[in-house]
Design a protein around this motif. Structure first.
Motif, short mmCIF file in Angstrom:
data_model
loop_
_atom_site.label_atom_id
_atom_site.label_comp_id
_atom_site.label_asym_id
_atom_site.label_seq_id
_atom_site.Cartn_x
_atom_site.Cartn_y
_atom_site.Cartn_z
N ASN A 24 -30.73 -37.97 -64.27
CA ASN A 24 -29.37 -38.39 -63.94
C ASN A 24 -28.66 -37.38 -63.05
N LYS A 25 -28.77 -36.09 -63.40
CA LYS A 25 -28.00 -35.06 -62.69
C LYS A 25 -28.44 -34.87 -61.25
N MET A 85 -24.99 -36.93 -69.93
CA MET A 85 -26.12 -37.33 -69.10
C MET A 85 -27.41 -37.45 -69.89
N GLY A 86 -27.34 -37.31 -71.20
CA GLY A 86 -28.53 -37.50 -72.01
C GLY A 86 -29.15 -36.19 -72.45
N PRO A 136 -38.94 -41.00 -68.55
CA PRO A 136 -37.63 -40.35 -68.35
C PRO A 136 -36.67 -41.18 -67.52
N PHE A 137 -37.17 -41.91 -66.52
CA PHE A 137 -36.30 -42.76 -65.70
C PHE A 137 -35.78 -43.94 -66.51
N LEU A 138 -36.62 -44.48 -67.38
CA LEU A 138 -36.21 -45.61 -68.20
C LEU A 138 -35.10 -45.21 -69.17
N PHE A 170 -28.29 -43.56 -70.71
CA PHE A 170 -27.15 -42.66 -70.76
C PHE A 170 -26.25 -42.79 -69.53
N PHE A 171 -26.86 -43.10 -68.38
CA PHE A 171 -26.07 -43.12 -67.15
C PHE A 171 -25.08 -44.29 -67.11
N PHE A 172 -25.55 -45.50 -67.34
CA PHE A 172 -24.69 -46.66 -67.16
C PHE A 172 -23.52 -46.73 -68.15
N PRO A 173 -23.69 -46.41 -69.44
CA PRO A 173 -22.53 -46.45 -70.33
C PRO A 173 -21.45 -45.43 -69.98
#
Length: 598
Positions: free
Chosen positions: A344-345, A335-336, A439-441, A446-449
């Motif tokens: 993300n979490k 999740m980065g 942080p959202f950018l 990390f989320f999409f891959p």
């Protein structure tokens, strides 16, 4: 298959053929029979012969009469191998009656990139060798022929199937039991020995688990970046071997709660009932393109009162699903870093799951996520725009200071601070809101891959949002770019350049700071060309929505009104005393200037 691969296979087959003709006919060494239990009891421990591991002793060429001479365990070393299956709506697990070992694991809801069934484990690529010390030496449990039996029962949580492999003699019995509940990816295992006093002498079971991880995804390079051995220490620390191509080995310094062979979208894991001891894990990257990584874990399982138990997990890397398996298991989804992982979490995962209840098109879900995030962050966007507008309307005053104090950088900074204080303008008012949105950018990077929800999902021309959209296949390879053109990445790049051009008209940036906004999108075009289409599509939609927001704000934010407010602040702050912070900052700047002159 290209010509080099075909040549390699032909040469490999030739080597195997020559080896089998000239070297296969070796002479077997005679094997000494294992004494019976009575003979063992009458023989002093020091006089008992050292024997080879039992799977080497009990060879298939021995007839039943010979096997009978090998003590109470000899009866388990003859028979025919059978297969048995545990299956629910999620997975299909095939077992062998030899030791009750796992032969194959199929994930029923998924397929590989070429449309074939997704075998997470297979007999030709994976092995789990359980060994235990006996009075005759180390015994491989996979040498024992056992009888399978299947049963099921209804519980409050649903149907639970139980597959038992068992065998018995007058001296005792052996049982290997597996359980699988409906709708679950977890398989429970228990091994027990009843009686056989003095036969099983070890207090641990040694497991050597090896796996040649099969390539299931289109992008082998991306799969290798996301495939690694992971484990969780008893102290609560998550560890992994990293993604280097070279052979890497680690020995855990404390007991381990679970071990995972974690792929990009799937994980095969083994979870201790208490803890595993003396754990060593290793991984390497083979040259074979059909294999992502070679992985191995060697460990000891406590064997107490003739029994041990553990759990397996064979399933997808869904963050919310893994969180229910065991402590820390959700860490198999990256999740980065800590400063973006919370996005993300706690936000994106739950938002994604919520939208899945109403929409089954993941392109639409991505658009909605962008709109929701942009709407939530709109106050920051508005404040950032107003801050940049204030800096824009006071640009004439700043230019005058540059002409007057341009050669004296320290004096220039001091006078600028005075000007900002008088006009009630903060130079960071336009940057800070943007910084809070970062942080959202980066969280999406990390989320999409790693979002298995996007795997195999199509949108517009993209056949699979979890990998790159190959809009054009190039007949050559461009360094750092690849041999294909991702249209979503191109759209993202163009939209970012257009947004930069629009944004430069609203700011006072000049020179390199003005041009860097055009360079960065081109750099990201090279970086993201082989990244998932879902990520590039998200950034493209985000750019377009941001562009629209700023165009809308521009309609309601008048530079003349802002200038009027600035003049009001100038009159209001004309006799305002300096704050302590401002005074200290000016003193520090003067001191630095004096030191520079000296």
């Amino acid at each position: 298959m290209d010509r080099n691969q075909a040549t390699g296979l032909i040469l490999f087959a030739a080597v195997i053929l020559i080896y089998s003709i000239f070297f296969a006919q070796t002479t077997e060494e005679p094997i000494e029979p294992i004494p019976t239990e009575t003979e063992m009891a009458d023989t002093p421990q020091s006089a008992q012969p050292a024997i080879a591991p039992i799977q080497e002793v009990y060879s298939p060429e021995m007839d039943s009469i010979q096997r009978a001479n090998y003590g109470v365990l000899g009866v388990y070393l003859q028979g025919e191998e059978e297969t048995a299956v545990l299956e629910n709506d999620k997975i299909k697990v095939t077992f062998s009656s030899k030791g009750g070992t796992i032969k194959e694991v199929i994930l029923k809801e998924y397929t590989s990139s070429d449309g074939e069934p997704l075998d997470l484990l297979s007999e030709d690529r994976s092995s789990m060798d359980f060994r235990i010390q006996t009075s005759r030496g180390e015994l491989s449990l996979s040498s024992l022929y056992l009888k399978p039996s299947l049963s099921s029962e209804e519980t409050e949580e649903g149907k639970v199937q139980t597959l038992t492999f068992s065998g018995a003699t007058e001296s005792g019995s052996i049982s290997v039991k597996y359980t699988l509940a409906d709708g679950k990816y977890e398989v429970g295992k228990s091994f027990s020995v009843d009686r056989y006093q003095g036969v099983f002498t070890g207090n641990t079971v040694n497991l050597s688990w090896k796996d040649q991880v099969k390539a299931h995804e289109k992008d082998l390079a991306e799969s290798r970046r996301k495939t690694e051995v992971t484990y969780y220490l008893s102290s609560g620390s998550f560890e992994n071997l990293g993604v280097a191509d070279d052979l890497e080995t680690e020995t855990a310094e404390e007991p381990v709660k679970w071990i995972g062979f974690s792929q990009r979208f799937f994980t095969a894991g083994i979870i201790a009932d208490s803890t595993f001891q003396n754990v060593t894990v290793s991984q390497s990257t083979p040259a074979d393109s059909s294999t992502v990584r070679s992985m191995q874990a060697d460990l000891q399982i406590p064997f107490i009162n003739g029994a041990y138990s553990l759990n397996y997990y064979f399933g997808p890397d869904s963050y919310k699903g893994l969180k229910k398996v065991t402590e820390g298991f959700e860490n198999n989804v990256d999740m980065g870093y800590f400063f973006v992982s919370w996005v993300n979490k706690y936000i994106i995962v739950n938002l994604f799951a919520f939208l899945e209840n109403f929409f089954n098109n993941y392109g639409v879900i991505i658009v909605l996520i962008v709109l929701i995030i942009k709407l939530a962050l709109f106050p920051l966007t508005y404040k950032s725009y107003v801050g940049m507008a204030k800096m824009r309307v006071i640009k004439p005053e700043i230019d005058e200071l540059k002409e007057k104090y341009g050669e004296d950088a320290t004096k220039m900074q001091q006078e600028q601070m005075k000007l900002f204080s008088k006009l009630g303008v903060s130079p960071i008012s336009g940057c800070l809101p943007l910084l809070l949105q970062m942080p959202f950018l980066f969280a999406m990077f990390f989320f999409f891959p790693n979002a298995i929800e996007l795997r195999g999902e199509s949108f517009l021309w993209a056949k699979d949002l979890s990998t790159y959209d190959e809009f054009i296949k190039l007949p050559f390879t461009i360094p750092f770019y690849g041999s294909h053109v991702s249209l979503f990445t191109l759209l993202m790049t163009v939209s970012q350049i257009a947004y930069t051009h629009f944004n430069n008209q609203l700011t006072t940036a000049t020179g390199p700071m003005k041009n860097i906004g055009y360079i960065m999108p081109v750099m990201f075009m090279f970086v993201l060309n082989s990244y998932p289409a879902g990520l590039s599509f998200y950034y493209f939609v985000s750019n377009m929505v941001t562009f629209g927001q700023q165009a809308l704000i521009k309609l309601f934010v008048d530079d003349e009104k802002i200038r009027k407010k600035v003049e009001e602040s100038k009159i209001k702050n004309a006799n305002k005393k300096k704050s302590k912070f401002q005074q200290k900052l000016e003193d520090a700047m003067k001191a630095a200037d004096n030191n520079r002159k000296k």
